[in-house]
Design a protein around this motif. Sequence first.
Motif, PDB file in Angstrom:
ATOM      1  N   ILE A  30       0.829  -1.210   0.000  1.00 33.12           N
ATOM      2  CA  ILE A  30       0.000   0.000   0.000  1.00 33.12           C
ATOM      3  C   ILE A  30       0.860   1.257   0.000  1.00 33.12           C
ATOM      4  N   LEU A  31       1.922   1.261   0.794  1.00 38.43           N
ATOM      5  CA  LEU A  31       2.783   2.438   0.884  1.00 38.43           C
ATOM      6  C   LEU A  31       3.418   2.742  -0.464  1.00 38.43           C
ATOM      7  N   PHE A  32       3.947   1.713  -1.116  1.00 37.59           N
ATOM      8  CA  PHE A  32       4.569   1.905  -2.430  1.00 37.59           C
ATOM      9  C   PHE A  32       3.539   2.408  -3.435  1.00 37.59           C
ATOM     10  N   ARG A  33       2.357   1.804  -3.390  1.00 34.49           N
ATOM     11  CA  ARG A  33       1.291   2.197  -4.319  1.00 34.49           C
ATOM     12  C   ARG A  33       0.900   3.655  -4.109  1.00 34.49           C
ATOM     13  N   ASP A  34       0.807   4.066  -2.851  1.00 34.70           N
ATOM     14  CA  ASP A  34       0.428   5.452  -2.549  1.00 34.70           C
ATOM     15  C   ASP A  34       1.490   6.438  -3.023  1.00 34.70           C
ATOM     16  N   VAL A  35       2.756   6.068  -2.837  1.00 36.84           N
ATOM     17  CA  VAL A  35       3.850   6.950  -3.273  1.00 36.84           C
ATOM     18  C   VAL A  35       3.805   7.137  -4.789  1.00 36.84           C
ATOM     19  N   ILE A  36       3.640   6.030  -5.511  1.00 38.35           N
ATOM     20  CA  ILE A  36       3.585   6.104  -6.973  1.00 38.35           C
ATOM     21  C   ILE A  36       2.352   6.871  -7.428  1.00 38.35           C
ATOM     22  N   LYS A  37       1.221   6.612  -6.777  1.00 39.97           N
ATOM     23  CA  LYS A  37      -0.020   7.296  -7.145  1.00 39.97           C
ATOM     24  C   LYS A  37       0.106   8.803  -6.942  1.00 39.97           C
ATOM     25  N   ASP A  38       0.658   9.203  -5.792  1.00 41.29           N
ATOM     26  CA  ASP A  38       0.824  10.631  -5.509  1.00 41.29           C
ATOM     27  C   ASP A  38       1.715  11.297  -6.548  1.00 41.29           C
ATOM     28  N   ARG A  39       2.753  10.581  -6.961  1.00 41.81           N
ATOM     29  CA  ARG A  39       3.678  11.165  -7.944  1.00 41.81           C
ATOM     30  C   ARG A  39       3.036  11.238  -9.327  1.00 41.81           C
ATOM     31  N   LEU A  40       2.304  10.195  -9.704  1.00 38.92           N
ATOM     32  CA  LEU A  40       1.698  10.172 -11.036  1.00 38.92           C
ATOM     33  C   LEU A  40       0.560  11.180 -11.170  1.00 38.92           C
ATOM     34  N   THR A  41      -0.149  11.449 -10.076  1.00 39.16           N
ATOM     35  CA  THR A  41      -1.252  12.411 -10.144  1.00 39.16           C
ATOM     36  C   THR A  41      -0.741  13.837 -10.362  1.00 39.16           C
ATOM     37  N   MET A  42       0.546  14.050 -10.193  1.00 41.04           N
ATOM     38  CA  MET A  42       1.137  15.357 -10.470  1.00 41.04           C
ATOM     39  C   MET A  42       1.327  15.583 -11.973  1.00 41.04           C
ATOM     40  N   GLU A  43       1.222  14.506 -12.747  1.00 43.22           N
ATOM     41  CA  GLU A  43       1.416  14.595 -14.192  1.00 43.22           C
ATOM     42  C   GLU A  43       0.080  14.865 -14.882  1.00 43.22           C
ATOM     43  N   ARG A  44       0.024  15.934 -15.670  1.00 43.06           N
ATOM     44  CA  ARG A  44      -1.225  16.305 -16.336  1.00 43.06           C
ATOM     45  C   ARG A  44      -1.648  15.308 -17.408  1.00 43.06           C
ATOM     46  N   ASP A  45      -0.685  14.582 -17.947  1.00 45.49           N
ATOM     47  CA  ASP A  45      -1.003  13.675 -19.049  1.00 45.49           C
ATOM     48  C   ASP A  45      -1.171  12.225 -18.598  1.00 45.49           C
ATOM     49  N   ILE A  46      -1.290  12.013 -17.278  1.00 44.13           N
ATOM     50  CA  ILE A  46      -1.475  10.658 -16.748  1.00 44.13           C
ATOM     51  C   ILE A  46      -2.699  10.628 -15.837  1.00 44.13           C
ATOM     52  N   GLU A  47      -3.499   9.586 -15.977  1.00 43.00           N
ATOM     53  CA  GLU A  47      -4.677   9.400 -15.130  1.00 43.00           C
ATOM     54  C   GLU A  47      -4.635   8.009 -14.498  1.00 43.00           C
ATOM     55  N   ILE A  48      -4.710   7.955 -13.173  1.00 42.99           N
ATOM     56  CA  ILE A  48      -4.790   6.673 -12.469  1.00 42.99           C
ATOM     57  C   ILE A  48      -6.250   6.232 -12.488  1.00 42.99           C
ATOM     58  N   VAL A  49      -6.533   5.147 -13.197  1.00 47.79           N
ATOM     59  CA  VAL A  49      -7.928   4.720 -13.345  1.00 47.79           C
ATOM     60  C   VAL A  49      -8.334   3.667 -12.320  1.00 47.79           C
ATOM     61  N   GLY A  50      -7.351   3.052 -11.654  1.00 47.81           N
ATOM     62  CA  GLY A  50      -7.697   2.036 -10.674  1.00 47.81           C
ATOM     63  C   GLY A  50      -6.482   1.491  -9.959  1.00 47.81           C
ATOM     64  N   GLU A  51      -6.745   0.779  -8.853  1.00 49.74           N
ATOM     65  CA  GLU A  51      -5.680   0.168  -8.062  1.00 49.74           C
ATOM     66  C   GLU A  51      -6.072  -1.257  -7.697  1.00 49.74           C
ATOM     67  N   ALA A  52      -5.084  -2.143  -7.702  1.00 50.20           N
ATOM     68  CA  ALA A  52      -5.317  -3.541  -7.334  1.00 50.20           C
ATOM     69  C   ALA A  52      -4.218  -3.990  -6.391  1.00 50.20           C
ATOM     70  N   ASP A  53      -4.580  -4.867  -5.446  1.00 45.85           N
ATOM     71  CA  ASP A  53      -3.577  -5.334  -4.489  1.00 45.85           C
ATOM     72  C   ASP A  53      -3.174  -6.789  -4.717  1.00 45.85           C
ATOM     73  N   ASP A  54      -3.716  -7.412  -5.764  1.00 41.56           N
ATOM     74  CA  ASP A  54      -3.249  -8.743  -6.153  1.00 41.56           C
ATOM     75  C   ASP A  54      -3.595  -8.989  -7.617  1.00 41.56           C
ATOM     76  N   GLY A  55      -3.126 -10.117  -8.144  1.00 41.52           N
ATOM     77  CA  GLY A  55      -3.306 -10.393  -9.558  1.00 41.52           C
ATOM     78  C   GLY A  55      -4.755 -10.553  -9.978  1.00 41.52           C
ATOM     79  N   ALA A  56      -5.553 -11.218  -9.137  1.00 43.21           N
ATOM     80  CA  ALA A  56      -6.962 -11.441  -9.476  1.00 43.21           C
ATOM     81  C   ALA A  56      -7.707 -10.117  -9.605  1.00 43.21           C
ATOM     82  N   ALA A  57      -7.434  -9.202  -8.675  1.00 43.66           N
ATOM     83  CA  ALA A  57      -8.072  -7.884  -8.727  1.00 43.66           C
ATOM     84  C   ALA A  57      -7.607  -7.109  -9.957  1.00 43.66           C
ATOM     85  N   ALA A  58      -6.334  -7.281 -10.323  1.00 43.91           N
ATOM     86  CA  ALA A  58      -5.797  -6.604 -11.504  1.00 43.91           C
ATOM     87  C   ALA A  58      -6.504  -7.083 -12.771  1.00 43.91           C
TER      88      ALA A  58
END
Length: 234
Positions: A30-58
């Motif tokens: 979760i911590l790694f995911r949050d760090v990456i998400k926070d950084r990517l949301t700073m980019e105007r040309d990138i949109e985080i559409v979803g998050e998964a915590d295992d392969g089945a959810a992905a």
Amino acid sequence: MPAKKKAKSSPKPSSTKRAKLRVLLADDEILFRDVIKDRLTMERDIEIVGEADDGAAAIKLARQLKPDVILMDINMTGGMGGVEATREIRKSLPKVKVLMLSSFTDEVHVMEAVQAGALGYISKRLPTHELVRALKTFAEAGTMLPQPVMHRAVNRLNAASRLGETGLGELTQTQMRVLALLGEGKSNKEIAEELGCNVKTVKNHLNILFQKFDVKNRTEAVVRGIKAGLIAGR
């Protein structure tokens, strides 16, 4: 009558606005995911559409959201891992690009990811700004593999195809790794340490190799592997 002045039309706004890169994050930390998400949301040309915590959810989210790119962790504990999830996603969604994230950068893990359908493979240890740059480059280029590892992985993939041609049958990734370590002169104990298993398991792998190669000892197995082009001669 004075001629009417023609009204000057203002330039039309560009209708070719670039669409945002739609990204799905798949990582069990979760911590790694949050760090990456926070950084990517700073980019105007990138949109985080979803998050998964295992392969089945992905897999489920990929089918629902159809992202452009999935940032997929190769090892996710407590459920389906990234390799298996990538394989399933690429079967049903061949246009979705998977960029594999991993703490491992050896050719065995790269090969597993590539064979599952991942088009890119990068280290989780990259600084976040480099990861963002790598993501954008990957989205445009379509591939991203560590160059030294890529060459070794391609060589092994070619060797694996030659294996069938030589009548030696197919080897698993672990058996290929054991054979490579044999070629480096490693002992059973050293091979066990490399693979993270016990010596008994290594002996089992060796017995299977001996049977597939129709040889009686380690030296003969190495010689057979060199002749088949599976490992380099020393």
